[in-house]
Design an enzyme around this catalytic site. Structure first.
Site, short mmCIF file in Angstrom:
data_model
loop_
_atom_site.label_atom_id
_atom_site.label_comp_id
_atom_site.label_asym_id
_atom_site.label_seq_id
_atom_site.Cartn_x
_atom_site.Cartn_y
_atom_site.Cartn_z
N HIS A 170 -29.78 -47.53 -14.67
CA HIS A 170 -29.05 -48.69 -15.18
C HIS A 170 -28.71 -49.52 -13.94
O HIS A 170 -27.80 -49.18 -13.19
CB HIS A 170 -27.78 -48.29 -15.95
CG HIS A 170 -27.04 -49.48 -16.47
ND1 HIS A 170 -26.97 -49.81 -17.81
CD2 HIS A 170 -26.36 -50.46 -15.82
CE1 HIS A 170 -26.28 -50.93 -17.95
NE2 HIS A 170 -25.89 -51.34 -16.76
N HIS A 225 -30.80 -44.79 -27.49
CA HIS A 225 -29.52 -44.09 -27.72
C HIS A 225 -29.49 -43.61 -29.16
O HIS A 225 -29.59 -44.42 -30.09
CB HIS A 225 -28.34 -45.04 -27.48
CG HIS A 225 -28.29 -45.57 -26.09
ND1 HIS A 225 -27.61 -44.93 -25.07
CD2 HIS A 225 -28.87 -46.66 -25.53
CE1 HIS A 225 -27.76 -45.62 -23.94
NE2 HIS A 225 -28.53 -46.67 -24.19
N HIS A 247 -34.16 -51.53 -18.84
CA HIS A 247 -33.73 -52.78 -19.48
C HIS A 247 -33.52 -53.93 -18.49
O HIS A 247 -32.43 -54.45 -18.35
CB HIS A 247 -32.50 -52.58 -20.36
CG HIS A 247 -31.33 -51.82 -19.77
ND1 HIS A 247 -30.90 -52.01 -18.48
CD2 HIS A 247 -30.49 -50.91 -20.32
CE1 HIS A 247 -29.86 -51.24 -18.27
NE2 HIS A 247 -29.60 -50.55 -19.35
N LYS A 268 -31.00 -39.72 -15.55
CA LYS A 268 -30.48 -41.08 -15.70
C LYS A 268 -29.35 -41.36 -14.72
O LYS A 268 -28.38 -40.60 -14.64
CB LYS A 268 -29.99 -41.26 -17.13
CG LYS A 268 -29.44 -42.64 -17.46
CD LYS A 268 -30.52 -43.70 -17.50
CE LYS A 268 -29.93 -45.09 -17.55
NZ LYS A 268 -30.05 -45.74 -18.83
N HIS A 308 -36.52 -45.85 -23.98
CA HIS A 308 -35.07 -45.96 -23.70
C HIS A 308 -34.34 -46.09 -25.03
O HIS A 308 -34.32 -47.16 -25.65
CB HIS A 308 -34.77 -47.18 -22.82
CG HIS A 308 -33.32 -47.32 -22.45
ND1 HIS A 308 -32.91 -47.63 -21.17
CD2 HIS A 308 -32.18 -47.21 -23.17
CE1 HIS A 308 -31.59 -47.68 -21.12
NE2 HIS A 308 -31.12 -47.45 -22.34
N ASP A 332 -33.61 -49.79 -25.82
CA ASP A 332 -32.17 -49.70 -25.57
C ASP A 332 -31.39 -49.91 -26.86
O ASP A 332 -30.29 -50.46 -26.85
CB ASP A 332 -31.73 -50.69 -24.48
CG ASP A 332 -30.31 -50.40 -23.99
OD1 ASP A 332 -29.81 -49.28 -24.20
OD2 ASP A 332 -29.69 -51.32 -23.41
#
Ligand SMILES: NC(=O)N[C@@H](CC(=O)O)C(=O)O
Ligand SMILES: [Zn+2]
Ligand SMILES: [Zn+2]
Length: 344
Positions: free
Chosen positions: A136, A15, A174, A99, A13, A247
């Site tokens: 999420h 970004h 997460h 996602k 995970h 994350d």
């Protein structure tokens, strides 16, 4: 113990953003991780296979010379994603998951799903293809307290979703609560979870006692100590349902240190070192390799990395900030603090 050698970890995970920010952060992950699941919450979001493949090329172009880091792409699910787009993504062999952002739940989630009922065809396609849905897991209803949003999501969304699609492969991303860890532990083998280093190391006091510390502000928000303990127990249990997902979510210093600061902790520069600190806290360093390097690829049906990394017990200080594009800086989580383990 003074050194620890592990199969090279992957980040399930991550970004990486785009443009200048991408170039500023991708090297940190590439130095540690073999692969990473790349989040699609760009502006605009990555909603098609074509966009995902173009983003993948931009990531590869931004990598340091000689890097073998492999970006594993994802699509951003919307109310309108057709099943045919899921099929295209799967057929590409380069898009590995889809996602789900509940609309409004987190950074760049405005185009997210307003009601999962709108996505039934797309989700049925995922279940049929065995492609994971990454979630999420927070409700967005204004009347639900921010600390209760993950728990409410389990009851209102996750359980009905799995009742309707019992074979759907789901990664509860997460996770931050004892309830989520318990739910994943008790679910079928098609349900797994990622856990961040910061949720293993910190509780909400770290964010709020003695001053408000914006670099600890992320979503889902840090919880009470009892939840941190439950997450540590899950991560170090050896249960393959729990694996590494940082994350790491970079935002410019000015966007974090603000009257309305962005959510996201930038942990990539010390990712494996932060996890080592968490595992060491509970005497479980021997369990780090399974969590960091084995269980993720096993769940995704990919080979484990062929090479290794070595951590050495050698105190080092994280920088106060790092360059972030031509005009900005970024503050990593634990900036200026000393970590016990260092990637050799
Ligand atoms: N975790 C965060 O606080 N922020 C993430 C989004 C997300 O993963 O929810 C981001 O993109 O900044
Ligand atoms: Zn999220
Ligand atoms: Zn994220």
């Amino acid at each position: 113990m003074t050194t620890l050698t592990l199969t090279r970890p992957d980040d399930w995970h991550l970004h990486l953003r785009d443009d200048e920010a991408l170039s500023a952060v991708v090297g940190a992950s590439a130095a540690q991780m073999g692969r990473a699941i790349i989040m699609p919450n760009l502006k605009p979001p990555v909603t098609t296979t074509e966009q995902a493949l173009a983003y993948r090329q931009r990531i590869l172009s931004a990598l340091p010379e000689g890097s073998r880091f492999e970006p594993l792409m994802t699509l951003y699910l919307t109310d309108k994603t057709p099943a045919a787009e899921i099929e295209r993504a799967h057929a590409s062999g380069l898009v590995h998951a889809v996602k789900l952002y509940p609309a409004g739940a987190t950074t760049n989630s405005d185009s997210g799903v307003t009601d999962l009922a709108n996505c039934d065809d797309a989700i049925a396609a995922l279940a049929r293809l065995g492609m994971p849905l990454l979630v999420h897991g927070e409700v967005t209803d204004a009347e639900i307290d921010i600390f209760d949003r993950e728990g409410a999501f389990i009851e209102r969304v996750m359980k009905p979703l799995l009742t309707r699609h019992p074979t759907l492969r789901v990664v509860f991303e997460h996770i931050t609560t004892a309830e989520a860890a318990e739910f994943v532990r008790g679910a079928q083998d098609n349900v797994a979870a990622t856990i961040t280093a910061h949720h293993l190391l910190f509780n909400r006091n770290h964010m709020l006692v003695g001053g408000i510390r914006p670099h600890y502000y992320c979503l889902p928000i840090l919880k009470r100590e009892r939840h941190r303990q439950a997450l540590l127990a899950a991560a170090t249990s050896g249960n393959p349902k729990f694996f590494l997902g940082t994350d790491s979510a970079p935002h410019a210093q000015g966007d974090k240190e603000s009257a309305c600061g962005c959510a996201g902790a930038y942990t990539a520069p010390a990712a494996i070192e932060l996890y080592a600190a968490a595992f060491e806290e509970v005497g479980a360093l021997a369990r780090l390799e399974g969590f960091a390097s084995h269980f993720g690829p096993d769940f995704y049906g990919l080979p484990r990395n062929p090479d290794t990394v070595t951590l050495v017990r050698e105190p080092w200080r994280l920088p106060e900030s790092l360059p972030y594009g031509s005009a900005q800086r970024i503050v990593p989580l634990c900036a200026g603090e000393t970590l016990a383990w260092k990637l050799a």
